[in-house]
Write a protein that holds these residues in place. Structure first.
Motif, PDB file in Angstrom:
ATOM      1  N   ARG A 101      -5.612   0.053   8.177  1.00 52.56           N
ATOM      2  CA  ARG A 101      -6.118   1.415   8.028  1.00 52.56           C
ATOM      3  C   ARG A 101      -7.293   1.586   8.977  1.00 52.56           C
ATOM      4  O   ARG A 101      -8.247   0.820   8.938  1.00 52.56           O
ATOM      5  CB  ARG A 101      -6.534   1.705   6.588  1.00 52.56           C
TER       6      ARG A 101
ATOM      7  N   SER B  69       0.472   7.051  10.609  1.00 49.85           N
ATOM      8  CA  SER B  69       0.512   8.256   9.784  1.00 49.85           C
ATOM      9  C   SER B  69      -0.017   9.467  10.552  1.00 49.85           C
ATOM     10  O   SER B  69       0.371  10.601  10.280  1.00 49.85           O
ATOM     11  CB  SER B  69      -0.292   8.055   8.495  1.00 49.85           C
TER      12      SER B  69
ATOM     13  N   SER C  19      -8.639   9.333   9.499  1.00 50.86           N
ATOM     14  CA  SER C  19      -8.135   8.048   9.044  1.00 50.86           C
ATOM     15  C   SER C  19      -6.629   8.004   9.280  1.00 50.86           C
ATOM     16  O   SER C  19      -5.948   9.030   9.172  1.00 50.86           O
ATOM     17  CB  SER C  19      -8.443   7.846   7.551  1.00 50.86           C
ATOM     18  N   SER C  20      -6.137   6.826   9.633  1.00 52.53           N
ATOM     19  CA  SER C  20      -4.705   6.674   9.894  1.00 52.53           C
ATOM     20  C   SER C  20      -4.252   5.291   9.458  1.00 52.53           C
ATOM     21  O   SER C  20      -4.978   4.303   9.643  1.00 52.53           O
ATOM     22  CB  SER C  20      -4.416   6.870  11.391  1.00 52.53           C
ATOM     23  N   VAL C  21      -3.073   5.227   8.862  1.00 52.26           N
ATOM     24  CA  VAL C  21      -2.447   3.945   8.543  1.00 52.26           C
ATOM     25  C   VAL C  21      -1.573   3.530   9.720  1.00 52.26           C
ATOM     26  O   VAL C  21      -0.846   4.343  10.283  1.00 52.26           O
ATOM     27  CB  VAL C  21      -1.612   4.052   7.255  1.00 52.26           C
TER      28      VAL C  21
ATOM     29  N   ASP D 132       0.842  -1.195   0.000  1.00 51.72           N
ATOM     30  CA  ASP D 132       0.000   0.000   0.000  1.00 51.72           C
ATOM     31  C   ASP D 132       0.879   1.248   0.000  1.00 51.72           C
ATOM     32  O   ASP D 132       1.851   1.345   0.758  1.00 51.72           O
ATOM     33  CB  ASP D 132      -0.903  -0.005   1.235  1.00 51.72           C
ATOM     34  N   GLU D 133       0.556   2.206  -0.860  1.00 54.03           N
ATOM     35  CA  GLU D 133       1.414   3.385  -1.046  1.00 54.03           C
ATOM     36  C   GLU D 133       1.579   4.195   0.239  1.00 54.03           C
ATOM     37  O   GLU D 133       2.698   4.610   0.590  1.00 54.03           O
ATOM     38  CB  GLU D 133       0.836   4.280  -2.146  1.00 54.03           C
ATOM     39  N   GLU D 134       0.484   4.402   0.971  1.00 52.27           N
ATOM     40  CA  GLU D 134       0.575   5.192   2.197  1.00 52.27           C
ATOM     41  C   GLU D 134       1.368   4.447   3.269  1.00 52.27           C
ATOM     42  O   GLU D 134       2.133   5.056   4.024  1.00 52.27           O
ATOM     43  CB  GLU D 134      -0.827   5.531   2.715  1.00 52.27           C
TER      44      GLU D 134
ATOM     45  N   GLN E 225       5.029   4.832   2.573  1.00 51.05           N
ATOM     46  CA  GLN E 225       5.504   6.169   2.951  1.00 51.05           C
ATOM     47  C   GLN E 225       5.790   6.247   4.448  1.00 51.05           C
ATOM     48  O   GLN E 225       6.792   6.836   4.869  1.00 51.05           O
ATOM     49  CB  GLN E 225       4.459   7.217   2.565  1.00 51.05           C
ATOM     50  N   VAL E 226       4.921   5.639   5.255  1.00 49.70           N
ATOM     51  CA  VAL E 226       5.130   5.625   6.708  1.00 49.70           C
ATOM     52  C   VAL E 226       6.389   4.831   7.058  1.00 49.70           C
ATOM     53  O   VAL E 226       7.210   5.263   7.870  1.00 49.70           O
ATOM     54  CB  VAL E 226       3.894   5.035   7.425  1.00 49.70           C
TER      55      VAL E 226
END
Length: 222
Positions: free
Chosen positions: A98, A136, A117-119, A76-78, A81-82
Motif C-alpha cells: 500500500r 487500484s 493512496s493506492s494498493v 487484504d480486502e482491497e 478486489q484489485v
C-alpha cells in the motif's frame, strides 16, 4: 538505454562512518536484486522531490512529497478486489503493497497539496523477471491500472501502462539502499509521443544511527 548497475560504499560519497563495526561493510550491487528484494527495499517512509518537464506547455513543475510504502497481507480486502478485477489469484503475488502520499506542487505559481493512496500487486506471470503490476489507482489517470513490468539485468524495474487516453512508462532503481530513483514519461494516446518527462529522487527517512547501513533489513528501524 539501460542504467549502469549501482555499486556503492559510504566512503565513495566522501562520508565517514560515525559508528565503527568489526563486521565488513558489504557493497550494494543493484544488479543482484530480485523482484522481491526491490520491493522489500521500497518499504518504509520516503521524502521525494519530483521535477517534471511538461513538453506540451513548455513548463516545469516541482513536487515535494512524503510517501509511505507498507507491505500488506495477501488476504487484504482491497488487494483481493484489485486481483479479482483482473482475474488473478493472490498466490501469484510476488509483493503486495500500500502506497500513501502527501505532496505539494508549485504548478501555476501556487502551492497545491494532494493526498492519495493506492494498493499495488506485483505479479510474476512470466518467470522471475517479467509480469504484471496491478494498481487500484494509476499514475496518469485515477482509475485502476494494469501494467507490464520487467526486471532488467542492471537491477532497474521497467513498467509500461496504457490508459484510456494516455500511456506511461516508468523506470525505478536504487542508487543506494536509501536513495530510490524514478524516471517517468507520460505518453500520448497510442504511445507515439512523450508529453511529460519526470525525474524523482526519494530519500529514505530513518534514524541518524542507521544513516549508512547497507545490510538488510532496509525498511525497518531498530
Amino acid at each position: 538505454a539501460h542504467l549502469r548497475p549501482a555499486t556503492i560504499r559510504p566512503s565513495s560519497l566522501g562520508l565517514s562512518m560515525e559508528r565503527q563495526s568489526s563486521a565488513p561493510v558489504k557493497d550494494f550491487v543493484a544488479a543482484q536484486l530480485t523482484i522481491e528484494d526491490l520491493w522489500d527495499m521500497s518499504v518504509g517512509k520516503w521524502k521525494g522531490l519530483r521535477s517534471s518537464h511538461n513538453i506540451a506547455f513548455s513548463q516545469l513543475e516541482q513536487v515535494h512529497s512524503d510517501m509511505t510504502i507498507d507491505k500488506i497481507a495477501h488476504d487484504d480486502e482491497e488487494l483481493l478486489q484489485v486481483l479479482d478485477a483482473y482475474n488473478y489469484d493472490r498466490s501469484q503475488c510476488a509483493s503486495a503493497l500500500r502506497v500513501s502520499w502527501v505532496s505539494t506542487s508549485d504548478w501555476d505559481d501556487y502551492e497545491k497539496e494532494t493526498t492519495g493512496s493506492s494498493v499495488v500487486a506485483v505479479l510474476k506471470t512470466e518467470g522471475d523477471r517479467k509480469g504484471k503490476v496491478l494498481r487500484s489507482i494509476g499514475y496518469t489517470e485515477e482509475i485502476p491500472a494494469a501494467s507490464d513490468w520487467e526486471l532488467r539485468e542492471d537491477g532497474s524495474f521497467y513498467m509500461k501502462t496504457f490508459y484510456t487516453m494516455t500511456g506511461a512508462e516508468e523506470t525505478i532503481w536504487f542508487a543506494t539502499p536509501d536513495l530510490r530513483m524514478r524516471l517517468s514519461n507520460i505518453l500520448s494516446k497510442g504511445g507515439k509521443g512523450v508529453t511529460t518527462s519526470t525525474l524523482t529522487t526519494e530519500r529514505r527517512q530513518k534514524s541518524p544511527d542507521r544513516l549508512f547501513d547497507l545490510d538488510p533489513p532496509y525498511g525497518t528501524e531498530d
